[in-house]
Write a protein that holds these residues in place. Structure first.
Motif, mmCIF file in Angstrom:
data_model
loop_
_atom_site.group_PDB
_atom_site.id
_atom_site.type_symbol
_atom_site.label_atom_id
_atom_site.label_comp_id
_atom_site.label_asym_id
_atom_site.label_seq_id
_atom_site.Cartn_x
_atom_site.Cartn_y
_atom_site.Cartn_z
ATOM 1 N N THR A 155 0.214 -0.983 -0.073
ATOM 2 C CA THR A 155 -0.189 0.449 0.337
ATOM 3 C C THR A 155 0.841 0.999 0.451
ATOM 4 O O THR A 155 2.090 0.805 0.573
ATOM 5 C CB THR A 155 -1.082 -0.015 1.202
ATOM 6 O OG1 THR A 155 -0.215 0.065 2.136
ATOM 7 C CG2 THR A 155 -2.141 -0.888 1.328
ATOM 8 N N ARG A 176 1.585 5.315 1.209
ATOM 9 C CA ARG A 176 0.648 6.444 2.494
ATOM 10 C C ARG A 176 1.659 7.108 2.154
ATOM 11 O O ARG A 176 2.911 7.086 2.333
ATOM 12 C CB ARG A 176 1.237 5.443 4.118
ATOM 13 C CG ARG A 176 -0.698 4.456 3.825
ATOM 14 C CD ARG A 176 -1.303 5.224 4.959
ATOM 15 N NE ARG A 176 -1.059 5.874 6.028
ATOM 16 C CZ ARG A 176 -0.397 5.378 7.354
ATOM 17 N NH1 ARG A 176 -0.998 3.466 7.455
ATOM 18 N NH2 ARG A 176 0.441 5.541 7.744
ATOM 19 N N ASP A 183 1.706 9.619 3.720
ATOM 20 C CA ASP A 183 3.002 10.408 5.476
ATOM 21 C C ASP A 183 4.139 8.995 5.548
ATOM 22 O O ASP A 183 4.912 9.616 6.434
ATOM 23 C CB ASP A 183 2.272 10.031 6.302
ATOM 24 C CG ASP A 183 1.341 9.100 6.868
ATOM 25 O OD1 ASP A 183 1.726 8.120 5.733
ATOM 26 O OD2 ASP A 183 0.952 8.353 7.766
ATOM 27 N N THR A 203 -4.877 -1.558 9.705
ATOM 28 C CA THR A 203 -4.051 -1.152 8.447
ATOM 29 C C THR A 203 -4.822 -0.223 7.586
ATOM 30 O O THR A 203 -4.314 0.404 7.145
ATOM 31 C CB THR A 203 -3.381 -1.801 8.151
ATOM 32 O OG1 THR A 203 -3.972 -3.048 7.540
ATOM 33 C CG2 THR A 203 -2.172 -2.369 7.870
ATOM 34 N N SER A 204 -6.311 -0.206 7.949
ATOM 35 C CA SER A 204 -7.622 0.383 7.738
ATOM 36 C C SER A 204 -7.502 1.171 8.208
ATOM 37 O O SER A 204 -8.093 2.415 8.155
ATOM 38 C CB SER A 204 -8.883 -0.375 7.816
ATOM 39 O OG SER A 204 -8.999 -0.410 9.826
ATOM 40 N N ASN A 205 -6.860 1.392 9.571
ATOM 41 C CA ASN A 205 -6.276 3.643 9.603
ATOM 42 C C ASN A 205 -5.629 4.232 9.694
ATOM 43 O O ASN A 205 -4.264 3.750 9.717
ATOM 44 C CB ASN A 205 -6.026 2.877 11.826
ATOM 45 C CG ASN A 205 -6.557 4.534 12.483
ATOM 46 O OD1 ASN A 205 -6.526 5.499 11.826
ATOM 47 N ND2 ASN A 205 -6.637 4.229 13.547
ATOM 48 N N SER A 206 -5.708 5.063 9.253
ATOM 49 C CA SER A 206 -5.034 5.928 8.042
ATOM 50 C C SER A 206 -3.986 6.759 8.752
ATOM 51 O O SER A 206 -2.709 6.589 8.516
ATOM 52 C CB SER A 206 -5.839 7.123 7.574
ATOM 53 O OG SER A 206 -5.951 8.422 8.092
ATOM 54 N N ASN A 216 -1.338 12.679 14.094
ATOM 55 C CA ASN A 216 -2.055 13.552 13.693
ATOM 56 C C ASN A 216 -1.154 14.585 13.007
ATOM 57 O O ASN A 216 -0.159 15.125 13.857
ATOM 58 C CB ASN A 216 -3.149 14.880 14.071
ATOM 59 C CG ASN A 216 -4.658 13.934 14.371
ATOM 60 O OD1 ASN A 216 -4.551 13.184 12.939
ATOM 61 N ND2 ASN A 216 -5.147 14.088 15.372
#
Length: 618
Positions: A287, A289, A291, A465-468, A475
């Motif tokens: 995946t 991301r 960040d 892993t679905s939590n960004s 944050n």
């Protein structure tokens, strides 16, 4: 916590320093000025005057001696546990190459090499660039070396850089070389993973053929250090120990290093800059991301450590005698964000370090460099925000740096959060400790950090892993607690944040206690690619970025006692930024039709800043 105390101290120092220069209204106080008399107006004759003295860049002088940092290849070969045969292969040109090789029984023959490109699925790749052979260099005309007009405001410091300060520019093979499938190079992760832009790196800047002219242009500007990368897939197309070395690649980089030295510059070489062999792609289920980078993309393959160490030994055997500064991995977190991947990087790096210093007894320096946009608490007075910033630094840096620089265990935040994480044992920690001669960091900008809305512990324990926000569980944003951007924004994620940069250097030095090499830093001016060339070249925002960061380096050295070993500007030329060409980080522009380069104002300003602050030679 170890990091919390240091971070709180750094933040307090920064806040206190800022308060020294604030009036009760919040506006900056002016320095004491002598009382001015009443103005007296009068007329005078007018004439146009030339108020700019023509100045030229000063090229680096040609070398008079040749330094060596390790034994020559013939002496090093005896330290190697295996020997390699050397081979050459052809080229793979999409839509033109037909596999006609008949050596199908040879596991390392032309047919086997060509089949790797079929597996890479390159049906959308462009074909060839303008050049097919090395281009000889020509002198840079003096008309190109006239310094541009100065900006109105500029640094006012009185410091000089230390005599041994490493100043130069950087680039990476995948982003400038082109010639992706020519002369034996095999596919890398980038040819498969670069999202939606796979054709773009086939040509790029054609530095593979234009390197002599690129080096000549850098030397003409007075650049002293040139940092570049060597692709694993060119040197060892089949990647693994015992497979044949590509003789064309060995000769190519030998000639490149010679060209750097002959130009009066010093080479800095990175072994791996994202372009690991395609066979080490760990999973199709990676995946992306924004960040972090690529999660579960590479480096966790069980053969990776031995293969990388073997590759590192090949490079050192051939080039360590003439290259004084080595980097094993560039920003490994971006392709290795999983526990096994990072664990492999740490252990592979340590082995190469021991080989370099203990077996070769080389006299140069070898290290590793990381990516980390410095995480600053959104509210420095809020303890939970400080803890969030500490966690962010641990996940980005401590994961690698705790064992490598301090001989300390992986951070608890990592061991408690990442699936499959397990601690290093005592013998591993002892072997890994101190295996870097410098702390390489690419500190482009800062990011504002606060805890995940549900709290760090709740986010981390969920392991979703679905939590960004997982696994950092903080944050990240670009506005401070008062709603202002943290700095002037670029085309991409980079903001001009020089004061945070100085704070970051303070943190790194006092936490990991090794000389710091600012191994990349740069600024892509907003919408630069859409402007006329003359407007692209007058890139004052980039000059502000570089001169403010360099000014903070000087303050860090002299006022904070931080050992900053050097700084390498990214990048010496506009290139393929792993997605497109519109994010122009370069201090030279490139005509994509003709491959012609043009110096930007920021290049002159940066070199002029450093040269005017070097100690006078006796």
């Amino acid at each position: 916590m170890r990091v919390s105390i240091l971070s709180l101290t750094a933040f307090a120092v920064a806040i206190e320093a800022q308060e020294l220069y604030l009036t009760t209204t919040g506006y900056a106080a002016r320095p004491q000025c002598t009382k001015q008399s009443t103005p007296k107006y009068h007329f005078q004759p007018f004439s146009y005057t030339l108020n700019e003295t023509v100045r030229y860049a000063t090229s680096v002088p040609s070398p008079t001696t040749t330094r060596t940092y390790a034994p020559a290849y013939t002496d090093i070969a005896k330290h190697l546990t295996t020997t390699w045969s050397t081979s050459t292969w052809g080229s793979w040109v999409p839509e033109q190459t037909v596999i006609s090789a008949t050596d199908t029984d040879d596991p390392y023959g032309q047919a086997a090499w060509s089949s790797m490109w079929l597996q890479a699925d390159l049906e959308d790749y462009t074909t060839t660039g303008l050049f097919s052979t090395t281009v000889s260099s020509t002198p840079v005309p003096s008309s190109e070396l006239v310094l541009p007009p100065r900006d109105y405001f500029g640094p006012t410091d009185c410091y000089n850089f230390p005599k041994d300060f490493v100043f130069g520019v950087a680039g990476s093979a995948a982003q400038i070389e082109g010639a992706v499938a020519l002369e034996g190079r095999s596919p890398s992760l980038l040819e498969k993973l670069a999202p939606g832009n796979k054709p773009k790196d086939y040509v790029t800047n054609e530095n593979y053929f234009l390197y002599k002219q690129d080096i000549q242009r850098l030397a003409a500007m007075g650049v002293e250090y040139y940092s570049f990368t060597i692709p694993w897939t060119r040197i060892l197309p089949f990647a693994l120990p015992g497979t044949p070395v590509n003789q064309q690649a060995i000769d190519h980089y030998d000639d490149l290093i010679t060209a750097v030295l002959d130009a009066g510059m010093t080479p800095v070489v990175t072994m791996l800059h994202f372009d690991s062999p395609l066979m080490f792609r760990a999973s199709e289920n990676y995946t992306i991301r924004p960040d972090i980078g690529y999660i579960n993309a590479g480096y966790q393959n069980e053969t990776f450590v031995d293969a990388f160490v073997n590759y590192g030994k090949v490079l050192l055997a051939h080039y360590a005698d003439r290259v004084p500064i080595w980097v094993t991995f560039n920003e490994p977190l971006l392709y290795a964000f999983n526990f096994k991947g990072v664990d492999h990087v740490v252990k592979a790096h340590a082995q190469v370090y021991h080989f370099y210093h203990e077996e070769l007894k080389a006299k140069g320096r070898i290290g590793i460099k990381f990516n980390d946009n410095f995480g600053v608490p959104k509210d420095p007075k809020n303890a939970s925000h400080v803890l969030a910033a500490d966690r962010f630094q641990e996940m980005q840096l401590g994961f690698f740096a705790n064992p490598i620089f301090l001989g300390k265990q992986y951070p608890k935040s990592v061991l408690k959060t990442l699936p499959g994480a397990k601690p290093l044992n005592d013998s591993e920690l002892a072997y890994i400790k101190g295996t870097s001669d410098f702390f390489g960091i690419d500190p482009y900008t800062a990011t504002v950090v606060s805890p995940a809305d549900e709290g760090i512990e709740a986010c981390a324990s969920n392991k979703s892993t679905s939590n960004s926000l997982f696994p950092y569980c903080v944050n990240q944003e670009t506005k401070n607690v008062y709603g202002w951007n943290i700095g002037y924004r670029s085309q991409s994620y980079v903001y001009i944040t020089p004061t945070h940069f100085r704070e970051y250097l303070f943190y790194l030095w006092n936490t990991f206690r090794h000389p710091i090499l600012v191994s990349e830093f740069g600024f892509p001016v907003h919408a630069e690619a859409s402007r006329d060339l003359s407007d692209q070249l007058f890139d004052s925002p980039r000059s502000v970025y570089y001169l403010s960061f360099m000014s903070e380096i000087l303050k860090s050295i002299y006022e904070d006692g931080v050992h900053v070993m050097g700084a390498l500007a990214w990048s010496f030329v506009d290139n393929w930024e792993f997605g497109d060409y519109s994010q122009q980080f370069g201090i030279q522009a490139v005509n994509r039709t003709t491959q012609e380069r043009s110096y930007k104002k920021s290049f002159f300003d940066l070199v002029d800043f450093v040269k005017s602050r070097q100690p006078k030679k006796a």
